[in-house]
Design an enzyme around this catalytic site. Structure first.
Site, short mmCIF file in Angstrom:
data_model
loop_
_atom_site.label_atom_id
_atom_site.label_comp_id
_atom_site.label_asym_id
_atom_site.label_seq_id
_atom_site.Cartn_x
_atom_site.Cartn_y
_atom_site.Cartn_z
N GLY A 34 -11.41 -6.63 1.62
CA GLY A 34 -12.80 -6.79 1.23
C GLY A 34 -12.97 -8.05 0.41
O GLY A 34 -11.99 -8.72 0.05
N LEU A 35 -14.20 -8.39 0.12
CA LEU A 35 -14.50 -9.59 -0.66
C LEU A 35 -13.90 -9.53 -2.06
O LEU A 35 -13.58 -8.45 -2.57
CB LEU A 35 -16.02 -9.75 -0.79
N SER A 38 -15.01 -6.83 -4.75
CA SER A 38 -15.50 -5.66 -4.01
C SER A 38 -14.98 -4.36 -4.62
O SER A 38 -15.51 -3.28 -4.35
CB SER A 38 -15.07 -5.73 -2.54
N GLY A 39 -13.92 -4.46 -5.44
CA GLY A 39 -13.37 -3.26 -6.07
C GLY A 39 -12.02 -2.85 -5.53
O GLY A 39 -11.52 -1.77 -5.86
N LYS A 40 -11.41 -3.69 -4.70
CA LYS A 40 -10.12 -3.36 -4.08
C LYS A 40 -9.04 -3.02 -5.11
O LYS A 40 -8.37 -1.99 -5.01
CB LYS A 40 -9.62 -4.52 -3.21
N SER A 41 -8.86 -3.91 -6.08
CA SER A 41 -7.78 -3.71 -7.06
C SER A 41 -8.03 -2.47 -7.92
O SER A 41 -7.09 -1.72 -8.22
CB SER A 41 -7.63 -4.94 -7.95
N SER A 109 -7.65 -10.72 2.51
CA SER A 109 -7.24 -10.80 3.92
C SER A 109 -8.46 -10.97 4.83
O SER A 109 -8.83 -10.06 5.57
CB SER A 109 -6.41 -9.58 4.33
#
Length: 213
Positions: A34-35, A38-41, A109
């Site tokens: 995701g951007l 975006s909240g991935k981590s 990615s």
């Protein structure tokens, strides 16, 4: 043994099924994309915590920023370097998964082709094994406008002024996943709910041991 260009693959004395039986879990990769912002981590950190503490499984988080301190510190942010960054992570994640560990990756990615390469790496069986490894793509979806408002590192602002080049969502593309296993609309979602979507999927697929009461 498999030999290629004067190098030889040395198989383990343990099969993957033996490792899984000893650890009481299956190895797999959870690939969060995701951007930036975006909240991935945030999701990955809480997911790792819950899997280890609440479900008693072996998991390890590979974070985009953390990896660039070591394994990928020689890479920049050109498309070519991004390609290589994701290729390396795909290989490392597969090694973790092959060891009966749950690998959790959180990387922008941005390119479909690179994420497909990571998936394909997992689908090719490790020498000596008959099957590949599960690869679960998780699309952490927020509009660029929302990500830019969060912008905890101030990166979007720098990208807008040209201080940062090739920034995903501003001066470089982000190609959304077409068929992710999990789609998290993370506009205003508590992190616990986002993680629950992933854990519920893992349970439904039989990837986790039963929850202890």
């Amino acid at each position: 043994m498999i030999t290629k260009r004067n190098i030889t693959f040395h198989a383990s004395a343990l099969t993957r099924s033996e490792r899984s039986e000893l650890r009481n879990q299956r190895g797999l990769t959870i690939w969060l994309t995701g951007l930036s912002a975006s909240g991935k981590s945030t999701i990955a950190v809480e997911l790792e915590r819950q899997l280890i503490r609440d479900r008693g499984v072996h998991a390890y988080r590979l974070d985009g920023d953390n990896i660039r301190f070591g394994l990928c510190k020689d890479l920049g942010f050109s498309e070519k370097d991004r390609n290589e960054n994701i290729r390396r992570i795909g290989e490392v994640a597969k090694l973790f998964a092959d060891s009966a560990t749950i690998a959790i990756t959180s990387f922008i990615s941005p390119y479909i082709a690179d994420r497909q390469i990571a998936r394909d790496l997992h689908e090719v069986p490790t020498p000596g094994e008959e099957t590949g490894l599960p690869f679960i793509e998780v699309f952490v979806d927020v509009p660029v406008e929302v990500a830019e408002k969060r912008d905890p590192k101030g990166l979007y602002k720098k990208a807008r002024t040209g201080e940062i080049k090739n920034f995903t969502g501003i001066s470089a593309p982000y190609e959304k996943p077409l068929n992710p296993e999990i789609h998290i609309e993370n506009y205003d979602l508590p992190v616990e709910d986002a993680v629950k979507q992933i854990v519920d999927y893992l349970d439904a697929q039989g990837y986790l041991p039963p929850k202890k009461e």
